[in-house]
Design a protein around this motif. Structure first.
Motif, PDB file in Angstrom:
ATOM      1  N   ALA A 238       0.847  -1.194   0.000  1.00 25.27           N
ATOM      2  CA  ALA A 238       0.000   0.000   0.000  1.00 25.27           C
ATOM      3  C   ALA A 238       0.880   1.241   0.000  1.00 25.27           C
ATOM      4  CB  ALA A 238      -0.925  -0.003   1.216  1.00 25.27           C
ATOM      5  N   PHE A 239       0.410   2.290  -0.673  1.00 23.56           N
ATOM      6  CA  PHE A 239       1.211   3.497  -0.823  1.00 23.56           C
ATOM      7  C   PHE A 239       0.346   4.745  -0.669  1.00 23.56           C
ATOM      8  CE2 PHE A 239       3.153   0.161  -3.319  1.00 23.56           C
ATOM      9  CZ  PHE A 239       4.489   0.233  -2.961  1.00 23.56           C
ATOM     10  N   LYS A 240       0.938   5.767  -0.071  1.00 21.77           N
ATOM     11  CA  LYS A 240       0.404   7.133  -0.106  1.00 21.77           C
ATOM     12  C   LYS A 240       1.303   7.889  -1.053  1.00 21.77           C
ATOM     13  CE  LYS A 240      -0.453  11.237   2.716  1.00 21.77           C
ATOM     14  NZ  LYS A 240      -0.400  11.813   4.086  1.00 21.77           N
ATOM     15  N   GLU A 249      -1.754  -0.564   9.332  1.00 21.33           N
ATOM     16  CA  GLU A 249      -2.706   0.543   9.227  1.00 21.33           C
ATOM     17  C   GLU A 249      -3.861   0.210   8.277  1.00 21.33           C
ATOM     18  OE1 GLU A 249      -1.001   4.345   8.462  1.00 21.33           O
ATOM     19  OE2 GLU A 249       0.644   4.084   9.890  1.00 21.33           O
ATOM     20  N   LEU A 250      -3.761  -0.912   7.571  1.00 21.05           N
ATOM     21  CA  LEU A 250      -4.817  -1.320   6.656  1.00 21.05           C
ATOM     22  C   LEU A 250      -5.905  -2.080   7.400  1.00 21.05           C
ATOM     23  CD1 LEU A 250      -2.426  -0.707   4.704  1.00 21.05           C
ATOM     24  CD2 LEU A 250      -3.220  -2.590   3.293  1.00 21.05           C
ATOM     25  N   THR A 251      -7.066  -2.157   6.799  1.00 19.23           N
ATOM     26  CA  THR A 251      -8.137  -3.010   7.319  1.00 19.23           C
ATOM     27  C   THR A 251      -8.466  -4.059   6.253  1.00 19.23           C
ATOM     28  OG1 THR A 251      -9.862  -1.519   6.477  1.00 19.23           O
ATOM     29  CG2 THR A 251      -9.122  -1.195   8.743  1.00 19.23           C
ATOM     30  N   PHE A 252      -8.852  -5.236   6.723  1.00 21.37           N
ATOM     31  CA  PHE A 252      -9.169  -6.335   5.817  1.00 21.37           C
ATOM     32  C   PHE A 252     -10.605  -6.786   6.062  1.00 21.37           C
ATOM     33  CE2 PHE A 252      -4.612  -6.390   6.584  1.00 21.37           C
ATOM     34  CZ  PHE A 252      -4.111  -6.437   5.293  1.00 21.37           C
ATOM     35  N   THR A 253     -11.285  -7.131   4.973  1.00 20.34           N
ATOM     36  CA  THR A 253     -12.698  -7.487   5.062  1.00 20.34           C
ATOM     37  C   THR A 253     -12.975  -8.718   4.222  1.00 20.34           C
ATOM     38  OG1 THR A 253     -13.246  -5.133   5.251  1.00 20.34           O
ATOM     39  CG2 THR A 253     -15.053  -6.643   4.767  1.00 20.34           C
ATOM     40  N   SER A 254     -13.715  -9.647   4.805  1.00 17.28           N
ATOM     41  CA  SER A 254     -14.267 -10.760   4.036  1.00 17.28           C
ATOM     42  C   SER A 254     -15.685 -10.392   3.633  1.00 17.28           C
ATOM     43  CB  SER A 254     -14.273 -12.040   4.877  1.00 17.28           C
ATOM     44  OG  SER A 254     -15.048 -13.041   4.229  1.00 17.28           O
ATOM     45  N   LEU A 255     -15.989 -10.507   2.344  1.00 12.72           N
ATOM     46  CA  LEU A 255     -17.327 -10.152   1.885  1.00 12.72           C
ATOM     47  C   LEU A 255     -18.334 -11.272   2.121  1.00 12.72           C
ATOM     48  CD1 LEU A 255     -16.576  -8.123  -1.362  1.00 12.72           C
ATOM     49  CD2 LEU A 255     -16.570  -7.408   1.028  1.00 12.72           C
ATOM     50  N   VAL A 271     -13.926 -21.163   6.421  1.00 12.00           N
ATOM     51  CA  VAL A 271     -15.009 -21.607   7.298  1.00 12.00           C
ATOM     52  C   VAL A 271     -15.792 -22.728   6.634  1.00 12.00           C
ATOM     53  CG1 VAL A 271     -17.117 -20.907   8.493  1.00 12.00           C
ATOM     54  CG2 VAL A 271     -15.173 -19.327   8.374  1.00 12.00           C
ATOM     55  N   SER A 272     -16.066 -22.573   5.342  1.00 10.26           N
ATOM     56  CA  SER A 272     -16.776 -23.600   4.590  1.00 10.26           C
ATOM     57  C   SER A 272     -16.370 -23.478   3.127  1.00 10.26           C
ATOM     58  CB  SER A 272     -18.294 -23.446   4.738  1.00 10.26           C
ATOM     59  OG  SER A 272     -18.719 -22.203   4.209  1.00 10.26           O
ATOM     60  N   THR A 273     -16.734 -24.464   2.334  1.00 10.69           N
ATOM     61  CA  THR A 273     -16.383 -24.427   0.917  1.00 10.69           C
ATOM     62  C   THR A 273     -17.230 -23.384   0.190  1.00 10.69           C
ATOM     63  OG1 THR A 273     -17.944 -26.207   0.445  1.00 10.69           O
ATOM     64  CG2 THR A 273     -15.654 -26.822   0.899  1.00 10.69           C
ATOM     65  N   GLY A 274     -16.653 -22.836  -0.874  1.00  4.72           N
ATOM     66  CA  GLY A 274     -17.351 -21.817  -1.644  1.00  4.72           C
ATOM     67  C   GLY A 274     -16.381 -20.772  -2.144  1.00  4.72           C
ATOM     68  N   THR A 275     -16.928 -19.699  -2.657  1.00  2.33           N
ATOM     69  CA  THR A 275     -16.117 -18.610  -3.216  1.00  2.33           C
ATOM     70  C   THR A 275     -16.423 -17.320  -2.484  1.00  2.33           C
ATOM     71  OG1 THR A 275     -16.104 -19.658  -5.401  1.00  2.33           O
ATOM     72  CG2 THR A 275     -15.562 -17.318  -5.300  1.00  2.33           C
ATOM     73  N   VAL A 276     -15.378 -16.564  -2.174  1.00  2.00           N
ATOM     74  CA  VAL A 276     -15.526 -15.321  -1.425  1.00  2.00           C
ATOM     75  C   VAL A 276     -14.509 -14.312  -1.919  1.00  2.00           C
ATOM     76  CG1 VAL A 276     -13.942 -16.128   0.378  1.00  2.00           C
ATOM     77  CG2 VAL A 276     -15.577 -14.319   0.905  1.00  2.00           C
ATOM     78  N   TYR A 277     -14.852 -13.044  -1.829  1.00  2.00           N
ATOM     79  CA  TYR A 277     -13.904 -11.968  -2.137  1.00  2.00           C
ATOM     80  C   TYR A 277     -13.343 -11.426  -0.823  1.00  2.00           C
ATOM     81  CZ  TYR A 277     -15.333 -11.893  -7.016  1.00  2.00           C
ATOM     82  OH  TYR A 277     -15.565 -12.241  -8.319  1.00  2.00           O
ATOM     83  N   ILE A 278     -12.020 -11.305  -0.773  1.00  3.32           N
ATOM     84  CA  ILE A 278     -11.327 -10.732   0.384  1.00  3.32           C
ATOM     85  C   ILE A 278     -10.774  -9.384  -0.030  1.00  3.32           C
ATOM     86  CG2 ILE A 278      -9.539 -11.055   2.110  1.00  3.32           C
ATOM     87  CD1 ILE A 278     -11.730 -13.134   2.286  1.00  3.32           C
ATOM     88  N   GLN A 279     -11.000  -8.363   0.791  1.00  3.61           N
ATOM     89  CA  GLN A 279     -10.670  -6.994   0.408  1.00  3.61           C
ATOM     90  C   GLN A 279      -9.733  -6.350   1.413  1.00  3.61           C
ATOM     91  OE1 GLN A 279     -13.735  -4.657  -1.641  1.00  3.61           O
ATOM     92  NE2 GLN A 279     -13.553  -3.147   0.002  1.00  3.61           N
ATOM     93  N   ALA A 280      -8.758  -5.599   0.894  1.00  4.43           N
ATOM     94  CA  ALA A 280      -7.866  -4.776   1.709  1.00  4.43           C
ATOM     95  C   ALA A 280      -8.249  -3.324   1.500  1.00  4.43           C
ATOM     96  CB  ALA A 280      -6.405  -5.008   1.323  1.00  4.43           C
ATOM     97  N   ASN A 281      -8.311  -2.546   2.585  1.00  2.00           N
ATOM     98  CA  ASN A 281      -8.789  -1.159   2.496  1.00  2.00           C
ATOM     99  C   ASN A 281      -7.861  -0.205   3.232  1.00  2.00           C
ATOM    100  OD1 ASN A 281     -11.697  -1.926   1.531  1.00  2.00           O
ATOM    101  ND2 ASN A 281     -11.370  -3.118   3.381  1.00  2.00           N
ATOM    102  N   TYR A 282      -7.720   0.988   2.663  1.00  2.00           N
ATOM    103  CA  TYR A 282      -7.058   2.092   3.358  1.00  2.00           C
ATOM    104  C   TYR A 282      -7.619   3.386   2.802  1.00  2.00           C
ATOM    105  CZ  TYR A 282      -3.569   5.075   5.524  1.00  2.00           C
ATOM    106  OH  TYR A 282      -2.955   6.053   6.283  1.00  2.00           O
ATOM    107  N   LYS A 283      -8.290   4.135   3.664  1.00  2.00           N
ATOM    108  CA  LYS A 283      -8.951   5.383   3.274  1.00  2.00           C
ATOM    109  C   LYS A 283      -9.841   5.117   2.056  1.00  2.00           C
ATOM    110  CE  LYS A 283      -5.642   8.441   5.496  1.00  2.00           C
ATOM    111  NZ  LYS A 283      -6.550   8.892   6.563  1.00  2.00           N
ATOM    112  N   ASN A 284      -9.577   5.788   0.908  1.00  2.00           N
ATOM    113  CA  ASN A 284     -10.457   5.615  -0.245  1.00  2.00           C
ATOM    114  C   ASN A 284      -9.919   4.605  -1.251  1.00  2.00           C
ATOM    115  OD1 ASN A 284      -8.328   7.069  -1.191  1.00  2.00           O
ATOM    116  ND2 ASN A 284      -9.512   8.696  -2.155  1.00  2.00           N
TER     117      ASN A 284
END
Length: 395
Positions: A238-240, A249-255, A271-284
Motif C-alpha cells: 500500500a502506498f500514499k 494501518e490497513l483493514t481487511f474485510t471478508s465479503l 469456514v466452509s467451501t465456496g467462493t468469497v472476495y477478500i478486500q484490503a482497504n485504506y482510506k479511499n
C-alpha cells in the motif's frame, strides 16, 4: 411520613437544587432539544432566536460545562450552530450566543488529506456574534469573512494566500485572526481566479491536485484456491503517493464470512467451501482477490520474476524468482536460462554475472542493445516461467 427528598442543609444548596430542577424541567419539555456537539457527544439545550438583521444569531442555554467557545452544535432538523460568545452564566447554566453555519468549508491540508468544517460565511468585516449586527462595516465586492471553530485542522489554514472554493467561486485568504475571538478562527477572503488544472469546483475544493493518492496491491494471485484445512496470508503493498504505508494501518474485510474470515493482519481462515472476495482497504483505496475454498486442494503453480524491465549497457541488474502455488509462496529452487529475443538461441546482449539462491544478476553488453528472455524453471521441472527484458543505453 414526611417527604425529605427536597431537604437541603443550607440555603445555597437549596437554590442550586431548585435551579437545576428548573433547567431540567425546561430542557426536557417543549423548550429543550437534544443536540450533538462536535460530532462526538450529545447534550440537551434550550435554543431561541436572538435579534439580528439576518436572523442568523441564536441564544443557546446549556448546562455549565457542556459547551464552550467554538463548539459546533447540530440539531435533529439539520440546523448547525457555531458557539461564539458567552453572554451570561450562573452556577447551573451558561447562556451562549451562536450563529447559524451556512456553508461547509473544504480544503486540502499539508498532509494531502481533505478536511472540512461547518462555518459561518459573512459579508461583514467582523465575526459579530453580538446584537449590533447592523453597525458592522460591510465588506466591498469580492470580499468574504469566514468564521470557523478553532481546531488543529483550522489553525492549519489560518495563513495568507490559502485558497478556497465557495459557491463555485475561488477565494484566497488575505488576513487571518485566531486570537481576538476565543475558540474561533476568522479568515478574510478576497476573490481570485479558478484554476481548472488544480481546482475541483464540483467538490468545492481548491488545490485538489495536492490530495494524496492512495493505492493498494494484493500480490497473491487474483484467483486463489485453498483447501478447507489451509490458511492463506495476504501479501499486500500500500502506498500514499509513493510512500509505503505500514500494513498494520490497513483493514481487511471478508465479503462473506460464512466462507472465510480474515484477521487484522490479513490472514485468511476458511469456514466452509465456496467462493468469497477478500478486500484490503485504506482510506479511499481498496483491492480484492477472489478466493475459492475447496474440499480438495488443486495445485496452481506460478512463478514471478521480480526486477526491472531494463538492463543498461555495461550495468548489472538482479532478478529474483518466486514460486507460488495458488498464490502462496513455495520453497522451490530456481534453475535459470538466458536466451535471445526468440527465446531459443544464445544471446550476446547480456551474460550471467552471478547466481545466489533464487536470485540471478545479469550484466548488459557494452554495445549490443535489444530484447532478451530470462527463463526460470523449478528444480523439479514442474513450474516454468519467463520474462522479456530489454538491454538499453542510458538516456
Amino acid at each position: 411520613m414526611k417527604d425529605y427528598s427536597d431537604y437541603h442543609p443550607t440555603r445555597k444548596e437549596k437554590m442550586l437544587h431548585d435551579a437545576k430542577k428548573l433547567f431540567d424541567f425546561n430542557v426536557t419539555g417543549f423548550s429543550g432539544s437534544e443536540v450533538i456537539v462536535n460530532k462526538q457527544m450529545t447534550t440537551k439545550v434550550i435554543m431561541y432566536d436572538k435579534y439580528s438583521a439576518s436572523q442568523s444569531v441564536k441564544t443557546v442555554i446549556a448546562e455549565k460545562d457542556s459547551l464552550t467557545f467554538g463548539d459546533i452544535v447540530t440539531f435533529d432538523d439539520g440546523l448547525i450552530l457555531l458557539i461564539g460568545t458567552l453572554e451570561s452564566e450562573n452556577v447551573v447554566t451558561k447562556k451562549w450566543v451562536a450563529k447559524k453555519c451556512n456553508i461547509t468549508l473544504k480544503w486540502v491540508d499539508d498532509e494531502g488529506e481533505i478536511q472540512e468544517s461547518p462555518c459561518v460565511l459573512d459579508y461583514n468585516a467582523k465575526s459579530n456574534f453580538g446584537v449590533e449586527e447592523g453597525k458592522v462595516m460591510s465588506l466591498p465586492d469580492g470580499r468574504r469573512q469566514v468564521i470557523l471553530p478553532k481546531t488543529l485542522h483550522t489553525l492549519g489554514i489560518a495563513k495568507r494566500d490559502k485558497r478556497f472554493i465557495i459557491g463555485g467561486e475561488a477565494f484566497k485568504s488575505i488576513d487571518c485572526d485566531y486570537v481576538s475571538d476565543e475558540g474561533l478562527v476568522n479568515l478574510s477572503l478576497q476573490s481570485t481566479q479558478i484554476d481548472p488544472a488544480i481546482d475541483n469546483v464540483e467538490m468545492g475544493i481548491a488545490n485538489y491536485d495536492k490530495v494524496a493518492k492512495y493505492s493498494i496491491y494484493i500480490t497473491n494471485s487474483e484467483n486463489t484456491s485453498i483447501s478447507i484445512d489451509q490458511s492463506l496470508q495476504l501479501n499486500v503493498e500500500a502506498f500514499k503517493n509513493t510512500t509505503p504505508i505500514p500494513i498494520n494501518e490497513l483493514t481487511f474485510t471478508s465479503l462473506d464470512e460464512y466462507i472465510a474470515t480474515v484477521n487484522s493482519n490479513g490472514l485468511i481462515t476458511p469456514v466452509s467451501t465456496g467462493t468469497v472476495y477478500i478486500q484490503a482497504n485504506y482510506k479511499n483505496a481498496s483491492a480484492q482477490i477472489k478466493l475459492t475454498v475447496r474440499d480438495i486442494q488443486y495445485n496452481n503453480y506460478t512463478v514471478d520474476i521480480e526486477g526491472s524491465e531494463f538492463i543498461y549497457l555495461g550495468a548489472k541488474q538482479t532478478y529474483k524468482a518466486m514460486f507460488k502455488n495458488n498464490g502462496a509462496e513455495t520453497s522451490e529452487k530456481a534453475v535459470f536460462s538466458l536466451f535471445d529475443e526468440d527465446g531459443k538461441s544464445v544471446t550476446k546482449k547480456a551474460i550471467v554475472s552471478g547466481i545466489q539462491g533464487n536470485s540471478i544478476t545479469l550484466l548488459g553488453d557494452t554495445k549490443l542493445m535489444g530484447y532478451i528472455v530470462l527463463s526460470v524453471t523449478s528444480e523439479n521441472g514442474l513450474i516454468k516461467g519467463s520474462r522479456k527484458l530489454r538491454v538499453k543505453g542510458y538516456l
